[in-house]
Design a protein around this motif. Structure first.
Motif, PDB file in Angstrom:
ATOM      1  N   PHE A  73       1.033  -1.112  -0.267  1.00  0.00           N
ATOM      2  CA  PHE A  73      -0.022  -0.196  -0.126  1.00  0.00           C
ATOM      3  C   PHE A  73       0.576   1.132  -0.024  1.00  0.00           C
ATOM      4  CE2 PHE A  73      -3.172  -3.111   2.589  1.00  0.00           C
ATOM      5  CZ  PHE A  73      -4.431  -3.024   0.576  1.00  0.00           C
ATOM      6  N   TRP A  77       2.350   3.909  -3.066  1.00  0.00           N
ATOM      7  CA  TRP A  77       1.297   5.323  -2.729  1.00  0.00           C
ATOM      8  C   TRP A  77       1.985   6.291  -2.569  1.00  0.00           C
ATOM      9  CZ3 TRP A  77      -3.302   3.101  -0.363  1.00  0.00           C
ATOM     10  CH2 TRP A  77      -3.664   2.124  -0.930  1.00  0.00           C
ATOM     11  N   SER A  90      -2.427  -3.361  -6.149  1.00  0.00           N
ATOM     12  CA  SER A  90      -3.210  -2.067  -4.894  1.00  0.00           C
ATOM     13  C   SER A  90      -2.189  -0.538  -6.165  1.00  0.00           C
ATOM     14  CB  SER A  90      -2.185  -2.734  -3.979  1.00  0.00           C
ATOM     15  OG  SER A  90      -1.281  -3.101  -4.148  1.00  0.00           O
ATOM     16  N   GLN A  95      -8.027  -1.279  -3.155  1.00  0.00           N
ATOM     17  CA  GLN A  95      -7.224  -1.803  -1.648  1.00  0.00           C
ATOM     18  C   GLN A  95      -7.732  -2.837  -1.835  1.00  0.00           C
ATOM     19  OE1 GLN A  95      -8.678   0.810   1.249  1.00  0.00           O
ATOM     20  NE2 GLN A  95      -9.318  -0.973   2.559  1.00  0.00           N
ATOM     21  N   MET A 489      -7.211   4.930   3.540  1.00  0.00           N
ATOM     22  CA  MET A 489      -7.719   3.508   3.350  1.00  0.00           C
ATOM     23  C   MET A 489      -8.908   3.646   4.193  1.00  0.00           C
ATOM     24  SD  MET A 489      -5.518   1.306   3.407  1.00  0.00           S
ATOM     25  CE  MET A 489      -4.787  -0.426   4.097  1.00  0.00           C
TER      26      MET A 489
END
Length: 525
Positions: A73, A77, A90, A95, A489
């Motif tokens: 994650f 990101w 992802s 997610q 999230m």
């Protein structure tokens, strides 16, 4: 006889299983839900054992927990890495539910019980200094969780009566959680100021070896991090807390920075997950590190197995984030750079480095940003900016002329022919530039210094908008486009199943729907 009861089975306390200091933890903790004062008197080492475990588990140190909570994650990101695994979506902003569920349960099912155990029992035992450190560690653990999700279970954790039917646990708003963080740090700092020479379970403390004075500096530095996090949401409180932190004394040297020690059994998770061949250096990292001729490049990444593939006579290669399954069907691993040797396993020459919690370089960049906006940080923005770079070079044992690097007017380069550089900012501080340009310089260098702490780097990206990002090749998320950033999230499916009414209330604490494009409270820029 007083009993301490926890709302999540404390059987998970023993998962980490430390060598030496925790070999007997599972054996002694025979009742996973109840620990008595008598037991504590007879087995005082249980506090130290739980203390050591909480330090490792709250960072999701076990390899698979680290992978599903951070590497798949936030590491992607914030564009430290790009995925090379065909079936990992992802990096295309999906997610994945089962990963998110495990990320949530890794904290609440493992780390949170340990943190609470230490805090509660140290209070009962009159271990004031340990109790203060446990509070500091609680703040650190929960700030990572609320920065991911926004509202989370916090003040009510561990306060549920198991005799009740249909147990539910309420969430707190992020604003309330942050306010409590500062109050909690006040309490802990007050105790540590009066006990600076205390030895706090030195054989079990995997961060500072029981050094209370260093824990005090860490608490102040953590306060500074949190104060900066809310700069756009509550400017007045942010400034007050930041100036308080600096006045009380923050981390300034590498010898004082916070790192969790690892060993042969409890390893740095990168040394395991790199063997799985599922990620490589990002295009953003290539553009910046190559353009700046950054001495940290070989300490962060390895040359690509295939060597120079883009014709720039440099074998370090990065992959654009968000590759489609079709593109990943042709293996990208040999074409792009793996992590540097120190992060590999022993058989490949790795050194199993400690898990970084908060570095001196980060503190310097925090002070640079504070000085940038007129806060009293004890120096100038440019001095702290340049000091942050110097400290990061030292932290990473980078070889090169640091003064020449700091004075360099070099800028990022295209990561491949026909592409654009990530940005046009140089290393040399542009003292006459706009506030926003100087902020971009500070945060871009901070992003480099934070590596490989993607958890923190993603938070700073959302807070400031920096460093700039390359648009992804593709996004599978209808709420987040290829040029957008995931803002939080979404709440996990397991919580909807077991704690549904409270999750619905938590959604009402958000600034929008329970989606990845809804901003958390402090994300106000």
């Amino acid at each position: 006889m007083k009993k301490v009861i926890y709302n999540i089975l404390v059987a998970t306390l023993v998962v980490a299983g430390f060598n030496g200091c925790t070999d007997n933890f599972e054996e002694t903790n025979t009742n996973p839900r109840v620990l008595t004062e008598d037991f504590l008197v007879e087995n005082p080492s249980v506090l130290g054992q739980a203390f050591a475990q909480s330090q490792y588990t709250s960072l999701n140190g076990l390899h698979w927990r680290f992978q599903i909570s951070q590497n798949l994650f936030s590491d992607l990101w914030c564009q430290y890495y790009a995925t090379t695994a065909v079936n990992f979506p992802s990096d295309r902003y999906t997610q994945v539910g089962r990963w998110a569920d495990l990320a949530w349960s890794s904290f609440y099912g493992q780390a949170a019980p340990q943190i609470k155990l230490v805090e509660d029992l140290s209070e009962q035992a009159g271990e004031d200094a340990l109790n203060a450190v446990a509070k500091i560690w609680r703040v650190h653990g929960y700030h990572r969780m609320t920065d991911y999700w926004g509202p989370v279970i916090y003040s009510s954790y561990g306060n549920v009566d198991f005799e009740q039917a249909n147990i539910t646990v309420p969430y707190d708003s992020q604003q309330d959680i942050y306010n409590d963080f500062f109050t909690t740090l006040d309490e802990a700092v007050s105790v540590l100021k009066a006990n600076t020479s205390a030895a706090i379970f030195p054989s079990d403390d995997r961060v500072y070896g029981g050094d209370a004075a260093k824990w005090l500096r860490f608490a102040n530095s953590l306060r500074l991090r949190l104060a900066m996090r809310i700069r756009y949401a509550d400017p007045a409180k942010a400034q007050a807390e930041a100036e308080k932190a600096v006045a009380d004394g923050v981390i300034e040297s590498i010898s004082d920075e916070a790192q969790v020690a690892v060993d042969g059994q409890n390893r740095n998770p990168l040394t395991t997950i790199t063997n799985w061949g599922e990620f490589r250096m990002s295009a953003a990292m290539e553009s910046v590190l190559k353009g700046y001729d950054d001495p940290r490049l070989p300490t962060y990444f390895s040359p690509a197995v295939s060597g120079d593939s883009d014709g720039d006579s440099n074998p370090y290669e990065g992959l654009l984030n968000g590759q489609t399954q079709v593109a990943l069907g042709v293996s990208q691993n040999d074409l792009n750079s793996d992590v540097a040797t120190r992060f590999l396993n022993d058989a490949r020459g790795g050194s199993n480095p400690p898990l970084v919690v908060l570095r001196a370089s980060e503190v310097a960049f925090l002070r640079a940003e504070g000085a940038l906006v007129g806060w009293n940080m004890g120096g100038t923005e440019q001095d702290f900016y340049e000091e942050g770079i110097r400290l990061s070079m030292q932290e990473n044992a980078a070889e090169g002329d640091v003064d020449a690097y700091i004075a360099s007017t070099a800028t990022p380069v295209p990561y491949a022919p026909g592409t654009d550089p990530l940005t046009d900012i140089p290393v040399a501080y542009d003292a006459g530039g706009s506030l926003e340009r100087r902020l971009e310089q500070i945060i871009t260098q901070k992003w480099l210094a934070l590596y490989p702490n993607g958890w923190e780097a993603w938070a700073e990206l959302r807070r400031t908008g920096y460093p700039r990002q390359y648009a992804r090749s593709a996004s599978d998320n209808p709420d987040v486009g290829i040029a957008d950033v995931v803002r939080r999230m979404v709440f996990v499916s397991g919580e909807f199943t077991t704690n549904g009414p409270e999750v619905e209330k938590a959604i009402g604490l958000l600034s929008g729907a329970d989606k990845n494009n809804t901003k958390v409270w402090w994300d106000k820029k």
